[in-house]
Design an enzyme around this catalytic site. Structure first.
Site, mmCIF file in Angstrom:
data_model
loop_
_atom_site.group_PDB
_atom_site.id
_atom_site.type_symbol
_atom_site.label_atom_id
_atom_site.label_comp_id
_atom_site.label_asym_id
_atom_site.label_seq_id
_atom_site.Cartn_x
_atom_site.Cartn_y
_atom_site.Cartn_z
ATOM 1 N N LYS A 146 -1.890 3.467 14.469
ATOM 2 C CA LYS A 146 -3.293 3.221 14.080
ATOM 3 C C LYS A 146 -4.134 4.480 14.359
ATOM 4 C CE LYS A 146 -5.062 0.016 12.684
ATOM 5 N NZ LYS A 146 -5.266 -0.512 11.307
ATOM 6 N N ARG A 176 5.470 -6.215 29.391
ATOM 7 C CA ARG A 176 5.674 -5.405 28.176
ATOM 8 C C ARG A 176 5.811 -3.941 28.594
ATOM 9 N NH1 ARG A 176 0.637 -5.812 24.348
ATOM 10 N NH2 ARG A 176 1.802 -7.384 23.227
ATOM 11 N N PRO A 177 6.799 -3.204 28.027
ATOM 12 C CA PRO A 177 6.896 -1.780 28.367
ATOM 13 C C PRO A 177 5.608 -1.043 27.969
ATOM 14 C CG PRO A 177 8.804 -2.512 27.073
ATOM 15 C CD PRO A 177 7.824 -3.645 27.071
ATOM 16 N N TYR A 232 2.505 0.907 17.952
ATOM 17 C CA TYR A 232 1.427 0.324 17.124
ATOM 18 C C TYR A 232 0.153 1.148 17.246
ATOM 19 C CZ TYR A 232 -2.668 -2.584 16.126
ATOM 20 O OH TYR A 232 -3.889 -3.034 15.670
ATOM 21 N N THR A 285 -8.466 -0.349 15.712
ATOM 22 C CA THR A 285 -8.405 -1.098 16.962
ATOM 23 C C THR A 285 -8.898 -0.271 18.146
ATOM 24 O OG1 THR A 285 -6.811 -1.985 18.545
ATOM 25 C CG2 THR A 285 -5.968 -0.384 17.011
ATOM 26 N N ASP A 286 -9.324 -0.956 19.217
ATOM 27 C CA ASP A 286 -9.691 -0.234 20.439
ATOM 28 C C ASP A 286 -8.448 0.308 21.159
ATOM 29 O OD1 ASP A 286 -8.678 -2.655 21.376
ATOM 30 O OD2 ASP A 286 -10.359 -3.077 22.726
ATOM 31 N N GLU A 287 -7.252 -0.156 20.714
ATOM 32 C CA GLU A 287 -6.030 0.290 21.400
ATOM 33 C C GLU A 287 -5.762 1.779 21.196
ATOM 34 O OE1 GLU A 287 -2.664 -2.346 21.283
ATOM 35 O OE2 GLU A 287 -3.919 -4.048 20.754
ATOM 36 N N LEU A 302 -7.636 -3.266 5.773
ATOM 37 C CA LEU A 302 -7.119 -3.982 6.949
ATOM 38 C C LEU A 302 -5.603 -4.084 6.949
ATOM 39 C CD1 LEU A 302 -9.898 -5.873 5.939
ATOM 40 C CD2 LEU A 302 -9.548 -6.526 8.305
ATOM 41 N N ILE A 340 0.829 -1.232 0.000
ATOM 42 C CA ILE A 340 0.000 0.000 0.000
ATOM 43 C C ILE A 340 0.856 1.272 0.000
ATOM 44 C CG2 ILE A 340 -2.133 -0.970 0.965
ATOM 45 C CD1 ILE A 340 -1.269 0.252 3.691
ATOM 46 N N PRO A 370 4.652 -18.092 28.397
ATOM 47 C CA PRO A 370 5.069 -16.844 29.044
ATOM 48 C C PRO A 370 3.900 -15.933 29.387
ATOM 49 C CG PRO A 370 5.528 -16.764 26.687
ATOM 50 C CD PRO A 370 4.929 -18.112 26.950
ATOM 51 N N THR A 413 3.751 1.623 6.964
ATOM 52 C CA THR A 413 2.526 0.974 6.460
ATOM 53 C C THR A 413 1.275 1.612 7.046
ATOM 54 O OG1 THR A 413 3.489 -1.138 5.878
ATOM 55 C CG2 THR A 413 1.208 -1.197 6.595
HETATM 56 P P1 NAD Z 1 -2.230 -9.326 10.467
HETATM 57 O O1 NAD Z 1 -0.910 -8.828 10.948
HETATM 58 O O2 NAD Z 1 -2.605 -10.743 10.700
HETATM 59 O O3 NAD Z 1 -2.360 -9.085 8.889
HETATM 60 C C1 NAD Z 1 -1.961 -7.898 8.273
HETATM 61 C C2 NAD Z 1 -1.941 -8.135 6.765
HETATM 62 O O4 NAD Z 1 -1.545 -6.904 6.138
HETATM 63 C C3 NAD Z 1 -0.939 -9.195 6.316
HETATM 64 O O5 NAD Z 1 -1.530 -10.047 5.358
HETATM 65 C C4 NAD Z 1 0.196 -8.397 5.701
HETATM 66 O O6 NAD Z 1 0.893 -9.090 4.671
HETATM 67 C C5 NAD Z 1 -0.552 -7.184 5.163
HETATM 68 N N1 NAD Z 1 0.309 -5.997 5.024
HETATM 69 C C6 NAD Z 1 1.174 -5.504 5.942
HETATM 70 N N2 NAD Z 1 1.806 -4.427 5.449
HETATM 71 C C7 NAD Z 1 1.299 -4.221 4.204
HETATM 72 C C8 NAD Z 1 1.542 -3.258 3.190
HETATM 73 N N3 NAD Z 1 2.451 -2.291 3.355
HETATM 74 N N4 NAD Z 1 0.841 -3.338 2.037
HETATM 75 C C9 NAD Z 1 -0.071 -4.326 1.840
HETATM 76 N N5 NAD Z 1 -0.326 -5.279 2.756
HETATM 77 C C10 NAD Z 1 0.355 -5.227 3.920
HETATM 78 O O7 NAD Z 1 -3.299 -8.347 11.085
HETATM 79 P P2 NAD Z 1 -4.786 -8.657 11.593
HETATM 80 O O8 NAD Z 1 -4.735 -9.156 12.982
HETATM 81 O O9 NAD Z 1 -5.483 -9.438 10.558
HETATM 82 O O10 NAD Z 1 -5.372 -7.180 11.639
HETATM 83 C C11 NAD Z 1 -6.015 -6.608 10.501
HETATM 84 C C12 NAD Z 1 -6.415 -5.193 10.823
HETATM 85 O O11 NAD Z 1 -7.306 -5.186 11.941
HETATM 86 C C13 NAD Z 1 -5.252 -4.285 11.217
HETATM 87 O O12 NAD Z 1 -5.454 -3.025 10.644
HETATM 88 C C14 NAD Z 1 -5.324 -4.225 12.741
HETATM 89 O O13 NAD Z 1 -4.814 -3.002 13.196
HETATM 90 C C15 NAD Z 1 -6.818 -4.335 12.975
HETATM 91 N N6 NAD Z 1 -7.218 -4.945 14.264
HETATM 92 C C16 NAD Z 1 -6.699 -6.138 14.670
HETATM 93 C C17 NAD Z 1 -7.129 -6.696 15.877
HETATM 94 C C18 NAD Z 1 -6.621 -8.047 16.340
HETATM 95 O O14 NAD Z 1 -6.957 -8.470 17.447
HETATM 96 N N7 NAD Z 1 -5.860 -8.783 15.561
HETATM 97 C C19 NAD Z 1 -8.063 -6.043 16.665
HETATM 98 C C20 NAD Z 1 -8.577 -4.824 16.210
HETATM 99 C C21 NAD Z 1 -8.153 -4.296 14.997
#
Ligand code: NAD
Length: 357
Positions: free
Chosen positions: A169, A295-296, A165, A133-135, A80, A59, A220, A99
């Site tokens: 976001k 974690r810090p 992170y 994210t809620d974070e 996503l 992206i 852990p 990213t």
């Molecule tokens: P993930 O790390 O499993 O997947 C991220 C995907 O993005 C991967 O397939 C990766 O190859 C792709 N990616 C990374 N950098 C990229 C780039 N520069 N260009 C194109 N593709 C790229 O993440 P996830 O857990 O599936 O989370 C998806 C989204 O949901 C994220 O935006 C995350 O912030 C959000 N989110 C995640 C959670 C959670 O609990 N996992 C909770 C709330 C929100």
């Protein structure tokens, strides 16, 4: 509808794509860079569908984004793609800035240029759904610190991110909001709690604990393990996201949560007791629990008020934590090959995110 899903080879993105192909008539273009977290094996069940296409694109590459928009002409974007692991963001924030912030900016601009050129009807119907994210809200009071009813994150909660992170976001959320307000670009934002379920890369708590437990390794626990997260089964999240992109109101934010507040130590103990029944051995899995330094900047409690999702979009989670966790563990037990294949040798479930200096 034709939906461009970024990050579709990741944990949540692949669940979204499987949901759309299996439950709707819509088409999907999966745009993914395939970082360590992206794996096309998670899409094996849909890869032969004539409603599925894959674009191996970063992206951050604007030229490639323009090509994808012109070639596929999507009706909506579900964004996503992100660097998503807090511990990795502590060790090396650079990819998160690139990213999550610069990449989101690029995607917004490519999408806006494409949208600007659409005919009136298509322009009116277009949606850009940013998944966050809620974070971004920071953390909430913990039962240790406050008595009585504890607050939840709502769509009005102020942003106060704690980690590289969550700060990246939060920045991307602000860009999306600004593109709505300034350019009238039709965006929606969702902020979700911790997801768990099948196809989760084994650096995150639940899959890491399942796999370490099965291999006789230590489990852990950061700090005292009393950090609280609100767990949501990933397939419930995928269903919620589809509701938002198809039925949500432009300009709105929706908080998505699982109504499942659990301390990390409780999560790990529950995994251990399910494994004791499914894969019994001479000793209890809980004996492998080991406390390690925290974690810090670790956030103490997250919890989501998802009243708006249920009242306005008629969405509630189907899985309880107990049913979802059992399904997840059973999936990991029968998909060891996926687990081996996604760990490419450079990551062996070692500790990440410690500050050494
Ligand atoms: P993930 O790390 O499993 O997947 C991220 C995907 O993005 C991967 O397939 C990766 O190859 C792709 N990616 C990374 N950098 C990229 C780039 N520069 N260009 C194109 N593709 C790229 O993440 P996830 O857990 O599936 O989370 C998806 C989204 O949901 C994220 O935006 C995350 O912030 C959000 N989110 C995640 C959670 C959670 O609990 N996992 C909770 C709330 C929100």
């Amino acid at each position: 509808m034709k939906i461009l899903v970024t990050g579709g080879a990741g944990f949540i993105g692949s669940a979204v794509i499987r949901y759309i192909i299996d439950n709707t008539e819509d088409s999907v273009i999966n745009l993914d860079k395939l970082t360590y977290a992206g794996n096309l094996e998670s899409l094996k069940s849909v890869e032969h569908s004539d409603r599925y296409a894959f674009e191996h694109v970063d992206i951050c590459n604007r030229t490639e984004l323009d090509r994808v928009f012109l070639m596929h002409k999507p009706d909506a974007v579900m964004h996503l793609a992100a660097e998503s692991h807090v511990d990795r963001s502590i060790t090396g924030p650079s990819d998160f800035i690139q990213t999550n912030i610069v990449g989101t900016y690029n995607l917004l601009e490519a999408a806006r240029e494409y949208w600007n050129a659409l005919a009136d009807d298509a322009k009116k119907a277009f949606r850009f759904h940013h998944i966050s994210t809620d974070e971004v809200y920071g953390d909430l009071p913990h039962p240790d610190e406050q008595e009585g009813e504890l607050p939840l994150f709502t769509e009005q909660t102020s942003y106060a991110p704690s980690s590289p992170y969550s700060a990246s976001k939060a920045s991307s959320d602000h860009l999306v909001r600004a593109w709505l307000r300034t350019y009238g670009f039709p965006t929606l934002v969702t902020n979700c709690s911790n997801n768990y379920g099948p196809f989760h890369f084994p650096e995150k708590l639940i899959p890491l604990v399942i796999l370490n437990a099965l291999e006789g390794k230590v489990l852990p626990i950061y700090g005292k393990g009393d950090q609280i997260r609100d767990w949501l089964f990933v397939e419930d999240h995928a269903r919620a996201l589809y509701k938002v992109v198809t039925k949500g109101v432009v300009g709105e934010t929706y908080n998505i949560g699982g109504h499942n507040e659990k301390q990390n130590i409780e999560v790990v103990q529950t995994i251990c007791s399910i494994l004791d029944t499914l894969v019994p051995k001479n000793t209890k899995y809980a004996e492998q629990i080991t406390y390690v330094t925290d974690r810090p900047g670790h956030d103490r409690r997250y919890a989501i008020d998802s009243t708006k999702m249920s009242a306005e979009l008629n969405w509630t989670p189907i899985e309880t934590f107990e049913t979802g966790l059992r399904k997840t563990i059973e999936w990991y037990l029968t998909n060891q090959k996926w687990c081996k294949n996604v760990q490419d040798g450079s990551y062996q479930r070692e500790r990440l995110g410690e500050i050494n200096s």
